[in-house]
Design a protein around this motif. Structure first.
Motif, PDB file in Angstrom:
ATOM      1  N   TYR A 108       0.832  -1.211   0.000  1.00 24.45           N
ATOM      2  CA  TYR A 108       0.000   0.000   0.000  1.00 24.45           C
ATOM      3  C   TYR A 108       0.865   1.258   0.000  1.00 24.45           C
ATOM      4  CZ  TYR A 108      -4.467  -2.382   0.851  1.00 24.45           C
ATOM      5  OH  TYR A 108      -5.603  -3.115   0.734  1.00 24.45           O
ATOM      6  N   TYR A 109       1.934   1.201   0.790  1.00 27.31           N
ATOM      7  CA  TYR A 109       2.815   2.380   0.857  1.00 27.31           C
ATOM      8  C   TYR A 109       3.535   2.617  -0.462  1.00 27.31           C
ATOM      9  CZ  TYR A 109       2.238   4.486   5.376  1.00 27.31           C
ATOM     10  OH  TYR A 109       1.713   5.203   6.425  1.00 27.31           O
ATOM     11  N   GLU A 110       3.938   1.506  -1.121  1.00 22.50           N
ATOM     12  CA  GLU A 110       4.607   1.676  -2.415  1.00 22.50           C
ATOM     13  C   GLU A 110       3.668   2.339  -3.420  1.00 22.50           C
ATOM     14  OE1 GLU A 110       5.939  -2.329  -2.875  1.00 22.50           O
ATOM     15  OE2 GLU A 110       7.840  -1.936  -1.834  1.00 22.50           O
ATOM     16  N   GLU A 111       2.383   1.963  -3.318  1.00 16.84           N
ATOM     17  CA  GLU A 111       1.373   2.584  -4.176  1.00 16.84           C
ATOM     18  C   GLU A 111       1.241   4.080  -3.865  1.00 16.84           C
ATOM     19  OE1 GLU A 111      -1.981  -0.311  -4.799  1.00 16.84           O
ATOM     20  OE2 GLU A 111      -3.056   1.411  -3.947  1.00 16.84           O
ATOM     21  N   ALA A 112       1.172   4.402  -2.567  1.00 13.69           N
ATOM     22  CA  ALA A 112       1.046   5.809  -2.156  1.00 13.69           C
ATOM     23  C   ALA A 112       2.245   6.617  -2.646  1.00 13.69           C
ATOM     24  CB  ALA A 112       0.923   5.902  -0.633  1.00 13.69           C
ATOM     25  N   ILE A 113       3.443   6.037  -2.537  1.00 10.80           N
ATOM     26  CA  ILE A 113       4.662   6.733  -2.960  1.00 10.80           C
ATOM     27  C   ILE A 113       4.651   6.982  -4.469  1.00 10.80           C
ATOM     28  CG2 ILE A 113       7.169   6.462  -3.218  1.00 10.80           C
ATOM     29  CD1 ILE A 113       7.061   4.982  -0.440  1.00 10.80           C
ATOM     30  N   ARG A 114       4.202   5.964  -5.241  1.00 10.68           N
ATOM     31  CA  ARG A 114       4.100   6.153  -6.704  1.00 10.68           C
ATOM     32  C   ARG A 114       3.170   7.316  -7.044  1.00 10.68           C
ATOM     33  NH1 ARG A 114       4.345   0.572  -7.131  1.00 10.68           N
ATOM     34  NH2 ARG A 114       2.082   0.311  -7.081  1.00 10.68           N
ATOM     35  N   ARG A 115       2.039   7.365  -6.350  1.00  9.87           N
ATOM     36  CA  ARG A 115       1.066   8.442  -6.613  1.00  9.87           C
ATOM     37  C   ARG A 115       1.644   9.809  -6.255  1.00  9.87           C
ATOM     38  NH1 ARG A 115      -3.450   4.741  -6.124  1.00  9.87           N
ATOM     39  NH2 ARG A 115      -3.557   4.118  -8.308  1.00  9.87           N
ATOM     40  N   LEU A 116       2.317   9.864  -5.094  1.00 13.49           N
ATOM     41  CA  LEU A 116       2.888  11.154  -4.672  1.00 13.49           C
ATOM     42  C   LEU A 116       3.988  11.597  -5.633  1.00 13.49           C
ATOM     43  CD1 LEU A 116       2.792  10.521  -0.830  1.00 13.49           C
ATOM     44  CD2 LEU A 116       1.653  12.413  -2.015  1.00 13.49           C
ATOM     45  N   ALA A 117       4.766  10.625  -6.131  1.00 14.31           N
ATOM     46  CA  ALA A 117       5.802  10.962  -7.110  1.00 14.31           C
ATOM     47  C   ALA A 117       5.152  11.498  -8.383  1.00 14.31           C
ATOM     48  CB  ALA A 117       6.664   9.731  -7.413  1.00 14.31           C
ATOM     49  N   GLU A 118       4.027  10.871  -8.758  1.00 12.26           N
ATOM     50  CA  GLU A 118       3.293  11.331  -9.937  1.00 12.26           C
ATOM     51  C   GLU A 118       2.792  12.772  -9.734  1.00 12.26           C
ATOM     52  OE1 GLU A 118       0.166   8.603 -11.008  1.00 12.26           O
ATOM     53  OE2 GLU A 118      -0.698  10.010 -12.455  1.00 12.26           O
ATOM     54  N   MET A 119       2.281  13.042  -8.535  1.00 12.62           N
ATOM     55  CA  MET A 119       1.775  14.391  -8.241  1.00 12.62           C
ATOM     56  C   MET A 119       2.891  15.426  -8.334  1.00 12.62           C
ATOM     57  SD  MET A 119      -0.661  13.188  -5.118  1.00 12.62           S
ATOM     58  CE  MET A 119      -1.131  14.779  -4.446  1.00 12.62           C
ATOM     59  N   LEU A 120       4.059  15.095  -7.766  1.00 19.34           N
ATOM     60  CA  LEU A 120       5.193  16.023  -7.843  1.00 19.34           C
ATOM     61  C   LEU A 120       5.625  16.218  -9.295  1.00 19.34           C
ATOM     62  CD1 LEU A 120       7.173  14.833  -4.688  1.00 19.34           C
ATOM     63  CD2 LEU A 120       6.348  17.168  -5.080  1.00 19.34           C
ATOM     64  N   GLY A 121       5.626  15.106 -10.050  1.00 12.47           N
ATOM     65  CA  GLY A 121       5.971  15.186 -11.471  1.00 12.47           C
ATOM     66  C   GLY A 121       4.976  16.045 -12.240  1.00 12.47           C
ATOM     67  N   ASN A 122       3.684  15.888 -11.898  1.00 11.30           N
ATOM     68  CA  ASN A 122       2.657  16.687 -12.570  1.00 11.30           C
ATOM     69  C   ASN A 122       2.812  18.174 -12.279  1.00 11.30           C
ATOM     70  OD1 ASN A 122       1.653  14.358 -13.598  1.00 11.30           O
ATOM     71  ND2 ASN A 122      -0.255  14.361 -12.424  1.00 11.30           N
ATOM     72  N   LEU A 123       3.188  18.484 -11.047  1.00  7.98           N
ATOM     73  CA  LEU A 123       3.438  19.895 -10.728  1.00  7.98           C
ATOM     74  C   LEU A 123       4.575  20.429 -11.587  1.00  7.98           C
ATOM     75  CD1 LEU A 123       3.485  20.658  -6.899  1.00  7.98           C
ATOM     76  CD2 LEU A 123       1.766  21.340  -8.581  1.00  7.98           C
ATOM     77  N   ASP A 124       5.650  19.649 -11.674  1.00  8.58           N
ATOM     78  CA  ASP A 124       6.815  20.066 -12.470  1.00  8.58           C
ATOM     79  C   ASP A 124       6.416  20.349 -13.910  1.00  8.58           C
ATOM     80  OD1 ASP A 124       8.759  20.118 -10.589  1.00  8.58           O
ATOM     81  OD2 ASP A 124       9.466  18.077 -10.933  1.00  8.58           O
ATOM     82  N   SER A 125       5.544  19.492 -14.453  1.00  3.73           N
ATOM     83  CA  SER A 125       5.162  19.674 -15.855  1.00  3.73           C
ATOM     84  C   SER A 125       3.895  20.520 -15.981  1.00  3.73           C
ATOM     85  CB  SER A 125       4.973  18.316 -16.523  1.00  3.73           C
ATOM     86  OG  SER A 125       3.919  17.627 -15.888  1.00  3.73           O
ATOM     87  N   GLU A 126       3.479  21.114 -14.856  1.00  2.00           N
ATOM     88  CA  GLU A 126       2.296  21.976 -14.830  1.00  2.00           C
ATOM     89  C   GLU A 126       1.057  21.273 -15.384  1.00  2.00           C
ATOM     90  OE1 GLU A 126       3.104  25.959 -16.063  1.00  2.00           O
ATOM     91  OE2 GLU A 126       4.800  26.106 -14.705  1.00  2.00           O
ATOM     92  N   THR A 127       0.916  20.001 -15.009  1.00  2.00           N
ATOM     93  CA  THR A 127      -0.283  19.236 -15.338  1.00  2.00           C
ATOM     94  C   THR A 127      -1.135  19.208 -14.072  1.00  2.00           C
ATOM     95  OG1 THR A 127       1.093  17.837 -16.722  1.00  2.00           O
ATOM     96  CG2 THR A 127      -1.103  17.008 -16.190  1.00  2.00           C
ATOM     97  N   PHE A 128      -2.147  20.062 -14.030  1.00  3.89           N
ATOM     98  CA  PHE A 128      -2.855  20.230 -12.767  1.00  3.89           C
ATOM     99  C   PHE A 128      -4.124  19.393 -12.676  1.00  3.89           C
ATOM    100  CE2 PHE A 128      -0.607  24.368 -13.369  1.00  3.89           C
ATOM    101  CZ  PHE A 128       0.365  24.136 -12.410  1.00  3.89           C
ATOM    102  N   TYR A 129      -4.374  18.607 -13.726  1.00  2.00           N
ATOM    103  CA  TYR A 129      -5.608  17.833 -13.753  1.00  2.00           C
ATOM    104  C   TYR A 129      -5.490  16.571 -12.890  1.00  2.00           C
ATOM    105  CZ  TYR A 129      -9.429  15.017 -15.450  1.00  2.00           C
ATOM    106  OH  TYR A 129     -10.540  14.242 -15.513  1.00  2.00           O
ATOM    107  N   GLY A 130      -6.496  16.312 -12.062  1.00  2.00           N
ATOM    108  CA  GLY A 130      -6.553  15.046 -11.327  1.00  2.00           C
ATOM    109  C   GLY A 130      -5.725  14.965 -10.059  1.00  2.00           C
ATOM    110  N   LEU A 131      -5.134  16.093  -9.651  1.00  2.00           N
ATOM    111  CA  LEU A 131      -4.335  16.077  -8.420  1.00  2.00           C
ATOM    112  C   LEU A 131      -5.196  15.750  -7.210  1.00  2.00           C
ATOM    113  CD1 LEU A 131      -2.149  19.256  -9.088  1.00  2.00           C
ATOM    114  CD2 LEU A 131      -1.369  16.869  -9.094  1.00  2.00           C
ATOM    115  N   ASP A 132      -6.462  16.192  -7.263  1.00  2.00           N
ATOM    116  CA  ASP A 132      -7.373  15.910  -6.149  1.00  2.00           C
ATOM    117  C   ASP A 132      -7.647  14.414  -6.028  1.00  2.00           C
ATOM    118  OD1 ASP A 132      -8.637  16.165  -8.629  1.00  2.00           O
ATOM    119  OD2 ASP A 132     -10.597  16.542  -7.719  1.00  2.00           O
ATOM    120  N   GLU A 133      -7.845  13.759  -7.184  1.00  2.00           N
ATOM    121  CA  GLU A 133      -8.119  12.316  -7.129  1.00  2.00           C
ATOM    122  C   GLU A 133      -6.900  11.533  -6.655  1.00  2.00           C
ATOM    123  OE1 GLU A 133      -9.781  11.325 -10.969  1.00  2.00           O
ATOM    124  OE2 GLU A 133     -11.425  12.721 -10.516  1.00  2.00           O
TER     125      GLU A 133
END
Ligand SMILES: *[C@@H]1O[C@H](CO)[C@@H](O)[C@H](O)[C@H]1NC(C)=O
Ligand SMILES: *[C@@H]1O[C@H](CO)[C@@H](O)[C@H](O)[C@H]1NC(C)=O
Length: 180
Positions: A108-133
């Motif tokens: 479960y934690y590995e899954e959470a970490i993948r998602r958080l990494a994705e969120m940080l990556g999305n911020l970097d690329s200014e992809t703001f869609y779906g951060l809430d989900e």
């Protein structure tokens, strides 16, 4: 002269209203965005402490605050995953259910970490869609871990509780992007 005197109270009241409303506007304007965000989270005091532990939170805009919140959650999650892995190692001599549920937790934690990494990556690329989900997914992963280890108070439940509160901060910050 008489006319002026009769208008004086009205002018006074008008001035007072203008002064009071500008004070109110100034007060609203000086409420930091981080504090406004924390007011919308499940635990105001926890949020204030977490956000302002990063000095850059002072006067920060939503982009920087999202970065601070996601990064805190990411660091928290990786630290706890390491903790679970070391618990698993020390328990590997024993057998039975305890290490099974810890192994699940690590997943479960590995899954959470993948998602958080994705969120940080999305911020970097200014992809703001779906951060809430994604924030909700993180919280659900941690709840999954909590459910698999059960309720007794333990260092792990305290860590789960922290990450649940951090992911709630992530959600509130992410919602600032919903209407983009
Ligand atoms: C706080 O919540 C209210 C009500 O949902 C919303 O209108 C406002 O934009 C939110 N503010 C922040 C900073 O999250
Ligand atoms: C997780 O974050 C909370 C809030 O900032 C903090 O109190 C706690 O020490 C952190 N835990 C770890 C393991 O990083």
């Amino acid at each position: 002269m008489a006319d002026f005197l009769s208008l004086a109270p009205l002018a006074f009241i008008l001035c007072l209203v203008l002064i009071l409303s500008s004070i109110a506007a100034a007060a609203a304007g000086t409420t930091e965005l981080a504090t406004q965000i924390c007011r919308n989270t499940s635990n105001y005091a926890f949020c204030q402490e977490a956000m302002y532990s990063d000095p850059r939170a002072v006067g920060a805009d939503r982009y920087l605050l999202a970065y601070i919140a996601y990064r805190q959650a990411y660091l928290n999650a990786t630290d706890t995953a390491d903790y679970i892995a070391s618990e698993l190692k020390s328990k590997s001599m024993e057998s039975g259910g305890a290490s099974g549920s810890l192994r699940k937790c690590l997943g479960y934690y590995e899954e959470a970490i993948r998602r958080l990494a994705e969120m940080l990556g999305n911020l970097d690329s200014e992809t703001f869609y779906g951060l809430d989900e994604l924030s909700i997914d993180v919280e659900n992963s941690v709840r999954g871990c909590q459910a698999s280890v059960g309720n007794p108070p333990s260092p792990l439940s305290k860590r789960n509780d922290d990450l649940i509160k951090l992911s709630n901060i992530c959600l509130v910050v992410s919602k600032l992007y919903i209407y983009l």
